[in-house]
Design a protein around this motif. Structure first.
Motif, PDB file in Angstrom:
ATOM      1  N   GLY A  94       0.873  -1.228   0.204  1.00 56.84           N
ATOM      2  CA  GLY A  94      -0.637   0.051  -0.043  1.00 56.84           C
ATOM      3  C   GLY A  94       0.469   1.533   0.017  1.00 56.84           C
ATOM      4  N   CYS A  95       2.174   1.502  -0.482  1.00 55.29           N
ATOM      5  CA  CYS A  95       2.896   2.356  -0.819  1.00 55.29           C
ATOM      6  C   CYS A  95       2.241   3.375  -1.179  1.00 55.29           C
ATOM      7  N   LYS A  96       2.333   4.825  -0.901  1.00 60.62           N
ATOM      8  CA  LYS A  96       1.790   5.286  -1.837  1.00 60.62           C
ATOM      9  C   LYS A  96       2.586   6.399  -2.695  1.00 60.62           C
ATOM     10  N   ALA A  97       3.745   6.217  -2.001  1.00 59.76           N
ATOM     11  CA  ALA A  97       4.782   6.956  -2.661  1.00 59.76           C
ATOM     12  C   ALA A  97       5.043   7.344  -4.614  1.00 59.76           C
ATOM     13  N   LYS A  98       4.858   8.188  -4.777  1.00 59.38           N
ATOM     14  CA  LYS A  98       4.585   8.436  -6.039  1.00 59.38           C
ATOM     15  C   LYS A  98       5.576   8.000  -7.065  1.00 59.38           C
ATOM     16  N   MET A  99       5.294   5.996  -8.051  1.00 59.86           N
ATOM     17  CA  MET A  99       6.154   6.329  -8.662  1.00 59.86           C
ATOM     18  C   MET A  99       5.207   5.389  -9.722  1.00 59.86           C
ATOM     19  N   TYR A 100       6.246   5.283 -10.566  1.00 59.05           N
ATOM     20  CA  TYR A 100       5.387   4.330 -11.981  1.00 59.05           C
ATOM     21  C   TYR A 100       4.890   2.865 -11.283  1.00 59.05           C
ATOM     22  N   PRO A 101       3.469   1.755 -11.109  1.00 60.75           N
ATOM     23  CA  PRO A 101       3.615   0.407 -11.100  1.00 60.75           C
ATOM     24  C   PRO A 101       4.088  -0.190 -11.790  1.00 60.75           C
ATOM     25  N   VAL A 102       4.793  -1.212 -11.065  1.00 57.42           N
ATOM     26  CA  VAL A 102       5.461  -2.472 -12.507  1.00 57.42           C
ATOM     27  C   VAL A 102       4.469  -3.247 -13.108  1.00 57.42           C
ATOM     28  N   ALA A 103       4.433  -3.477 -13.819  1.00 59.56           N
ATOM     29  CA  ALA A 103       3.777  -3.898 -15.114  1.00 59.56           C
ATOM     30  C   ALA A 103       2.109  -4.002 -15.418  1.00 59.56           C
ATOM     31  N   ALA A 104       2.371  -1.973 -15.421  1.00 55.77           N
ATOM     32  CA  ALA A 104       0.998  -2.058 -15.094  1.00 55.77           C
ATOM     33  C   ALA A 104       0.661  -1.996 -13.535  1.00 55.77           C
ATOM     34  N   PRO A 105      -0.566  -1.418 -13.572  1.00 56.40           N
ATOM     35  CA  PRO A 105      -1.146  -1.918 -11.918  1.00 56.40           C
ATOM     36  C   PRO A 105      -2.188  -3.246 -11.459  1.00 56.40           C
ATOM     37  N   LEU A 106      -1.616  -4.145 -12.398  1.00 56.66           N
ATOM     38  CA  LEU A 106      -2.410  -5.478 -12.311  1.00 56.66           C
ATOM     39  C   LEU A 106      -1.745  -6.271 -11.102  1.00 56.66           C
ATOM     40  N   GLY A 107      -0.649  -6.143 -10.628  1.00 60.61           N
ATOM     41  CA  GLY A 107       0.068  -6.966  -9.488  1.00 60.61           C
ATOM     42  C   GLY A 107       0.408  -8.244  -9.731  1.00 60.61           C
ATOM     43  N   VAL A 108       0.843  -8.248 -11.344  1.00 59.92           N
ATOM     44  CA  VAL A 108       1.090  -9.915 -11.501  1.00 59.92           C
ATOM     45  C   VAL A 108       2.332  -9.337 -12.136  1.00 59.92           C
ATOM     46  N   MET A 109       3.209  -8.821 -10.802  1.00 56.58           N
ATOM     47  CA  MET A 109       5.137  -9.072 -11.839  1.00 56.58           C
ATOM     48  C   MET A 109       5.734 -10.413 -11.271  1.00 56.58           C
ATOM     49  N   PHE A 259       8.935  -3.926 -17.461  1.00 50.01           N
ATOM     50  CA  PHE A 259       8.822  -3.352 -16.069  1.00 50.01           C
ATOM     51  C   PHE A 259       7.835  -2.189 -15.738  1.00 50.01           C
ATOM     52  N   GLY A 260       9.080  -1.099 -16.926  1.00 51.86           N
ATOM     53  CA  GLY A 260       8.416   0.177 -16.739  1.00 51.86           C
ATOM     54  C   GLY A 260       8.212   1.107 -14.968  1.00 51.86           C
ATOM     55  N   ASN A 261       9.220   1.221 -14.942  1.00 52.01           N
ATOM     56  CA  ASN A 261       9.580   1.565 -13.121  1.00 52.01           C
ATOM     57  C   ASN A 261      10.608   2.474 -12.988  1.00 52.01           C
ATOM     58  N   GLU A 262      10.686   3.858 -12.072  1.00 49.20           N
ATOM     59  CA  GLU A 262      11.954   4.655 -12.437  1.00 49.20           C
ATOM     60  C   GLU A 262      13.400   4.044 -11.457  1.00 49.20           C
ATOM     61  N   TRP A 263      12.653   3.487 -10.361  1.00 47.64           N
ATOM     62  CA  TRP A 263      13.642   2.796  -9.701  1.00 47.64           C
ATOM     63  C   TRP A 263      14.419   1.807 -10.025  1.00 47.64           C
ATOM     64  N   VAL A 264      13.219   0.806 -10.763  1.00 52.05           N
ATOM     65  CA  VAL A 264      13.642  -0.232 -11.329  1.00 52.05           C
ATOM     66  C   VAL A 264      14.898   0.171 -12.349  1.00 52.05           C
ATOM     67  N   GLY A 265      14.391   0.824 -13.164  1.00 53.17           N
ATOM     68  CA  GLY A 265      15.143   1.753 -14.208  1.00 53.17           C
ATOM     69  C   GLY A 265      16.413   1.846 -12.911  1.00 53.17           C
ATOM     70  N   ILE A 266      17.111   2.274 -12.365  1.00 54.25           N
ATOM     71  CA  ILE A 266      18.177   2.422 -11.624  1.00 54.25           C
ATOM     72  C   ILE A 266      18.846   1.358 -11.141  1.00 54.25           C
ATOM     73  N   CYS A 267      18.735   0.417 -10.932  1.00 54.90           N
ATOM     74  CA  CYS A 267      19.177  -0.675 -10.071  1.00 54.90           C
ATOM     75  C   CYS A 267      19.199  -1.281 -11.642  1.00 54.90           C
ATOM     76  N   TYR A 268      18.648  -1.253 -13.157  1.00 51.62           N
ATOM     77  CA  TYR A 268      18.738  -1.365 -14.093  1.00 51.62           C
ATOM     78  C   TYR A 268      20.130  -1.108 -14.771  1.00 51.62           C
ATOM     79  N   ILE A 269      20.113  -0.310 -14.273  1.00 52.07           N
ATOM     80  CA  ILE A 269      21.050   0.581 -15.063  1.00 52.07           C
ATOM     81  C   ILE A 269      22.311   1.046 -14.034  1.00 52.07           C
ATOM     82  N   GLY A 270      22.547   0.391 -12.918  1.00 53.24           N
ATOM     83  CA  GLY A 270      23.462   0.439 -11.967  1.00 53.24           C
ATOM     84  C   GLY A 270      24.314  -0.849 -11.911  1.00 53.24           C
ATOM     85  N   GLY A 271      23.037  -1.840 -12.587  1.00 52.52           N
ATOM     86  CA  GLY A 271      23.704  -3.486 -12.585  1.00 52.52           C
ATOM     87  C   GLY A 271      24.289  -3.510 -13.470  1.00 52.52           C
ATOM     88  N   LEU A 272      24.226  -2.762 -14.694  1.00 54.57           N
ATOM     89  CA  LEU A 272      25.145  -3.384 -15.931  1.00 54.57           C
ATOM     90  C   LEU A 272      26.067  -2.705 -16.108  1.00 54.57           C
TER      91      LEU A 272
END
Length: 413
Positions: A94-109, A259-272
């Motif tokens: 139930g996090c209310k922080a502003k961010m894009y939901p991963v894989a749309a808001p369907l909860g199927v990641m 995924f389509g999420n900004e925090w995942v994007g940061i981690c992805y670039i960081g891992g690469l």
């Protein structure tokens, strides 16, 4: 209502461009030092050990998550998958922080990750012995139709397991054919992958799925589809602010991977980048200086495309600028693997970024819209969207590749 000024985003655009060019020069300068004392196995070792070593086969399946953008990185794949799951569970709380939901808001990641690993795991287990002849395109099940099946028909185990198995049995053979065809034509393999293995293969897989006895009920009745939508989603609304611009820029790095999420994007670039720092010969199939060139190109093209096409974001709520991110990864990769020296010329990357940012989003939108009129008559949801959009992405990559082949032919670079 306060009138928006798109030029508010011009300052971060300039900062990103300056950072991209400085990063490119800096990374190229220190790469020989990093390569002299590697802390991670090289791509060549990875390929050789994956033929019969179980641990390295597991590593190979994790790296598959980065292959559709041409990186082939173990830390990058691990960072992408783990950060996607972490963001998913944060949103489920139930996090209310502003961010894009991963894989749309369907909860199927989790199910998207499961279907991906089923597909690439089976492909690696069944066909991994062929790695003795070189790289194989085992990656497609983790970033295409299997995920689209989950987004369309739900998270039940029959959906993600069936999608993963079909991805291995149907998409992999088509991708091998597509890879050979691309070599004959002289274009990036991702072009034929998207058209043949994802477009045509997606039609075959969706048709089969709809008629399998254990899948037919959910395919015909929306009420029998299982989703777990997030209770609270505070996705950023398109607005001409520095905050929205940076979020959209980062999210575009993982949009193609669902995924389509900004925090995942940061981690992805960081891992690469971590994999490059540990051993430059690990990432991007071991080609020297290729990761700095690809990262620079993606930063240039993606940031410019979002700035240019912001009015479309405002009008539609979303737009396909992520196609530029893919183009600016794959086309430099194609020229770099071919040994083209211009790949490592910043002017080459800047011109490519400008042309791609101007041409690719409206081109993809127009062509996928036309194909979508046909696919949405027969299919629905993400399946119809991916079947329509994937070939369009391939065509845009072909277009940019041919333009720059022409530039190189006349000696422009």
């Amino acid at each position: 209502m306060k009138k928006e000024n798109r030029w508010t985003m011009f300052f971060p655009l300039v900062i990103i461009w300056a950072a991209a060019i400085l990063l490119f020069h800096g990374m190229c300068a220190i790469e020989p030092t990093l390569a002299a004392s590697p802390k991670l196995f090289s791509f060549g070792d990875w390929l050789a050990r994956s033929q019969d070593g179980i641990l390295y086969k597991v590593f190979w399946t994790i790296g598959d998550w980065t292959d559709c953008q041409g990186f082939r990185s173990l830390p990058g794949g691990a960072a992408l998958v783990l950060s996607g799951l972490i963001v998913h569970f944060i949103l489920k709380k139930g996090c209310k922080a502003k961010m894009y939901p991963v894989a749309a808001p369907l909860g199927v990641m989790p199910q998207i990750i499961l279907t991906g690993f089923v597909g690439v795991g089976l492909a690696t287990a069944l066909y991994g012995s062929g790695l003795s002849a070189g790289w194989l395109p085992t990656f497609l099940p983790c970033c295409t139709i299997p995920a689209a099946l989950v987004l369309t028909y739900g998270s039940h185990w029959t959906v993600w397991l069936t999608g993963g198995v079909m991805g291995c049995l149907i998409q992999y053979p088509l991708s091998v054919l597509a890879n050979n065809l691309a070599g004959i034509i002289g274009i990036p393999p991702i072009c034929t992958f998207t058209i043949l293995a994802v477009g045509f293969g997606g039609i075959v897989m969706t048709e089969i799925y709809r008629f399998l006895p254990w899948c037919r009920a959910a395919a015909k009745d929306e009420n029998k589809r299982v989703f777990h939508p997030y209770e609270t989603v505070n996705a950023p609304v398109p607005e001409a602010t520095v905050g929205w611009y940076i979020r959209r820029f980062l999210a575009d790095f993982t949009d193609l991977l669902f995924f389509g999420n900004e925090w995942v994007g940061i981690c992805y670039i960081g891992g690469l980048t971590l994999s490059w720092a540990l051993n430059p010969a690990h990432i991007c199939y071991g080609v020297p200086r290729l990761y700095p060139a690809m990262l620079c190109g993606m930063m240039l093209g993606t940031s410019l495309a979002i700035f240019l096409w912001y009015p479309k974001y405002k009008e539609l709520g979303a737009y396909n600028t992520f196609c530029v991110n893919e183009v600016m990864a794959v086309v430099p990769l194609f020229f770099g693997l071919a040994g083209e020296a211009a790949t490592f010329n910043p002017i080459f990357l800047i011109v490519m970024a400008i042309i791609s940012a101007v041409i690719c989003p409206p081109f993809c939108a127009a062509v996928s819209g036309w194909i979508g009129k046909l696919t949405f008559k027969r299919y629905e949801g993400a399946c119809a969207g991916v079947i329509a959009a994937a070939p369009t992405l391939g065509l845009s990559i072909i277009l940019i590749t041919l333009i720059f082949k022409g530039f190189l032919a006349v000696g422009l670079f």
